[in-house]
Design an enzyme around this catalytic site. Structure first.
Site, PDB file in Angstrom:
ATOM      1  N   PRO A  87       0.790  -1.233   0.000  1.00  0.00           N
ATOM      2  CA  PRO A  87       0.000   0.000   0.000  1.00  0.00           C
ATOM      3  C   PRO A  87       0.825   1.286   0.000  1.00  0.00           C
ATOM      4  CG  PRO A  87      -0.086  -1.077   2.146  1.00  0.00           C
ATOM      5  CD  PRO A  87       0.532  -2.053   1.191  1.00  0.00           C
ATOM      6  N   ASN A  88       0.337   2.225  -0.754  1.00  0.00           N
ATOM      7  CA  ASN A  88       0.879   3.588  -0.848  1.00  0.00           C
ATOM      8  C   ASN A  88       2.174   3.689  -1.650  1.00  0.00           C
ATOM      9  OD1 ASN A  88      -1.230   4.786   0.808  1.00  0.00           O
ATOM     10  ND2 ASN A  88      -0.272   3.707   2.524  1.00  0.00           N
ATOM     11  N   ARG A 147       5.462  10.953  -2.508  1.00  0.00           N
ATOM     12  CA  ARG A 147       5.155  10.650  -1.122  1.00  0.00           C
ATOM     13  C   ARG A 147       6.388  10.853  -0.243  1.00  0.00           C
ATOM     14  NH1 ARG A 147       4.804   4.544   1.235  1.00  0.00           N
ATOM     15  NH2 ARG A 147       4.053   5.096   3.293  1.00  0.00           N
ATOM     16  N   TYR A 197      11.451   8.673   1.297  1.00  0.00           N
ATOM     17  CA  TYR A 197      11.418   7.626   0.277  1.00  0.00           C
ATOM     18  C   TYR A 197      12.116   8.003  -1.025  1.00  0.00           C
ATOM     19  CZ  TYR A 197       7.969   5.657   3.462  1.00  0.00           C
ATOM     20  OH  TYR A 197       7.345   5.150   4.579  1.00  0.00           O
ATOM     21  N   ASN A 257       7.823  -5.685  -0.720  1.00  0.00           N
ATOM     22  CA  ASN A 257       7.742  -4.571   0.228  1.00  0.00           C
ATOM     23  C   ASN A 257       6.285  -4.491   0.689  1.00  0.00           C
ATOM     24  OD1 ASN A 257       7.651  -2.228   1.698  1.00  0.00           O
ATOM     25  ND2 ASN A 257       8.887  -1.030   0.261  1.00  0.00           N
ATOM     26  N   ALA A 264       3.051  -0.645   4.954  1.00  0.00           N
ATOM     27  CA  ALA A 264       2.461  -0.546   6.302  1.00  0.00           C
ATOM     28  C   ALA A 264       1.881  -1.874   6.782  1.00  0.00           C
ATOM     29  CB  ALA A 264       1.384   0.537   6.312  1.00  0.00           C
ATOM     30  N   HIS A 278       3.596  -4.122   9.468  1.00  0.00           N
ATOM     31  CA  HIS A 278       3.495  -3.870  10.907  1.00  0.00           C
ATOM     32  C   HIS A 278       2.159  -4.306  11.491  1.00  0.00           C
ATOM     33  CE1 HIS A 278       6.913  -1.616   9.622  1.00  0.00           C
ATOM     34  NE2 HIS A 278       6.196  -0.702   8.998  1.00  0.00           N
ATOM     35  N   ASP A 326       0.984 -15.500   7.491  1.00  0.00           N
ATOM     36  CA  ASP A 326       0.374 -16.807   7.242  1.00  0.00           C
ATOM     37  C   ASP A 326       0.413 -17.174   5.754  1.00  0.00           C
ATOM     38  OD1 ASP A 326      -0.200 -17.242   9.898  1.00  0.00           O
ATOM     39  OD2 ASP A 326      -2.314 -16.705   9.749  1.00  0.00           O
ATOM     40  N   GLU A 358      12.072  -9.641   2.037  1.00  0.00           N
ATOM     41  CA  GLU A 358      11.339  -8.439   2.464  1.00  0.00           C
ATOM     42  C   GLU A 358      12.237  -7.215   2.258  1.00  0.00           C
ATOM     43  OE1 GLU A 358      10.344  -8.592   6.606  1.00  0.00           O
ATOM     44  OE2 GLU A 358       9.333  -6.637   6.592  1.00  0.00           O
ATOM     45  N   HIS A 379      12.469  -2.886   2.681  1.00  0.00           N
ATOM     46  CA  HIS A 379      11.956  -1.577   3.081  1.00  0.00           C
ATOM     47  C   HIS A 379      12.920  -0.516   2.571  1.00  0.00           C
ATOM     48  CE1 HIS A 379       8.790  -3.240   5.506  1.00  0.00           C
ATOM     49  NE2 HIS A 379       9.668  -4.112   5.975  1.00  0.00           N
ATOM     50  N   ILE A 380      12.364   0.470   1.909  1.00  0.00           N
ATOM     51  CA  ILE A 380      13.180   1.547   1.342  1.00  0.00           C
ATOM     52  C   ILE A 380      13.879   2.318   2.457  1.00  0.00           C
ATOM     53  CG2 ILE A 380      13.054   3.735   0.058  1.00  0.00           C
ATOM     54  CD1 ILE A 380      10.565   2.454  -1.412  1.00  0.00           C
ATOM     55  N   ARG A 414      13.004   4.787  12.679  1.00  0.00           N
ATOM     56  CA  ARG A 414      11.788   5.601  12.582  1.00  0.00           C
ATOM     57  C   ARG A 414      10.876   5.327  13.793  1.00  0.00           C
ATOM     58  NH1 ARG A 414       9.296   5.012   6.826  1.00  0.00           N
ATOM     59  NH2 ARG A 414       8.170   6.862   7.550  1.00  0.00           N
ATOM     60  N   ARG A 452       6.993   1.054  13.620  1.00  0.00           N
ATOM     61  CA  ARG A 452       7.584   0.446  12.403  1.00  0.00           C
ATOM     62  C   ARG A 452       8.690  -0.554  12.736  1.00  0.00           C
ATOM     63  NH1 ARG A 452       5.488   3.823   8.330  1.00  0.00           N
ATOM     64  NH2 ARG A 452       5.179   5.942   9.091  1.00  0.00           N
TER      65      ARG A 452
HETATM   66  C1  DQA Z   1       8.170   1.075   4.012  1.00  0.00           C
HETATM   67  C2  DQA Z   1       8.213   1.347   5.516  1.00  0.00           C
HETATM   68  C3  DQA Z   1       6.839   1.192   6.134  1.00  0.00           C
HETATM   69  O1  DQA Z   1       6.905   1.449   7.529  1.00  0.00           O
HETATM   70  C4  DQA Z   1       5.865   2.173   5.503  1.00  0.00           C
HETATM   71  O2  DQA Z   1       4.566   1.981   6.037  1.00  0.00           O
HETATM   72  C5  DQA Z   1       5.871   2.125   4.027  1.00  0.00           C
HETATM   73  C6  DQA Z   1       7.124   1.944   3.313  1.00  0.00           C
HETATM   74  C7  DQA Z   1       9.524   1.342   3.342  1.00  0.00           C
HETATM   75  O3  DQA Z   1       9.693   0.890   2.214  1.00  0.00           O
HETATM   76  O4  DQA Z   1      10.392   2.001   3.918  1.00  0.00           O
HETATM   77  O5  DQA Z   1       4.829   2.332   3.393  1.00  0.00           O
HETATM   78  O6  DQA Z   1       7.848  -0.292   3.809  1.00  0.00           O
END
Ligand code: DQA
Length: 150
Positions: free
Chosen positions: A10-11, A18, A23, A79, A82, A85, A92, A103, A105-106, A112, A116
């Site tokens: 998401p996002n 953003r 990011y 990735n 959110a 978390h 599962d 996994e 995370h940028i 942070r 997170r």
């Molecule tokens: C993220 C870190 C997450 O905490 C956040 O909710 C994101 C992006 C990252 O790539 O740093 O949406 O996964």
């Protein structure tokens, strides 16, 4: 040619606009091209998907698990954003589908907000890349190929 799925949660469709201080300015389209290029250098096809919906991500992981078992996919660079978390369901799904997941995370989530610092996905992941910016996807693709090809 072997294949990897790059799955963004998401996002992440908002990358580039953003919170650029966190990011960066790379868009999702740029990021996906970076991933395809990284794959091409290793002789691996990269398919990219993004969804804002937990169930769609779960379905993609199930599909990926079937493809891994069929020998048509090496695994997933994921990735979960959110949902990392909050989502026991993603944990599962990875366990249930027996799909190798790296996994990503940028940002450095550990530097942070406290909420997170924990990821449900990490305990099911075959590897984790955190805090390298969008270059983390390239590292994850290389790591997944090394893990799976030996
Ligand atoms: C993220 C870190 C997450 O905490 C956040 O909710 C994101 C992006 C990252 O790539 O740093 O949406 O996964």
């Amino acid at each position: 040619m072997s294949k990897i799925l790059v799955l963004n949660g998401p996002n992440l469709n908002l990358l580039g606009q953003r919170e650029p201080a966190v990011y960066g300015s790379t868009t999702l389209a740029d990021l996906e091209q970076l991933c395809r290029d990284a794959g091409a250098r290793l002789g691996v096809e990269v398919e990219c998907r993004q969804s804002n919906h937990e169930g769609v991500l779960i379905d993609a992981l199930h599909e990926a698990g079937r493809a891994v078992k069929a020998g048509t996919l090496l695994g997933v660079v994921f990735n979960p954003a959110a949902y990392s978390h909050s989502s026991v369901a993603l944990f599962d799904a990875i366990k249930g589908a027996e799909v190798p997941v790296i996994e990503v995370h940028i940002s450095n989530v550990h530097a942070r907000e406290a909420f997170r610092h924990h990821s449900y996905v990490s305990a099911a992941a075959a590897g984790i890349v955190v805090g390298f910016g969008v270059d983390g996807y390239r590292l994850a693709i290389e790591g997944l190929v090394r893990q799976r090809r030996g």
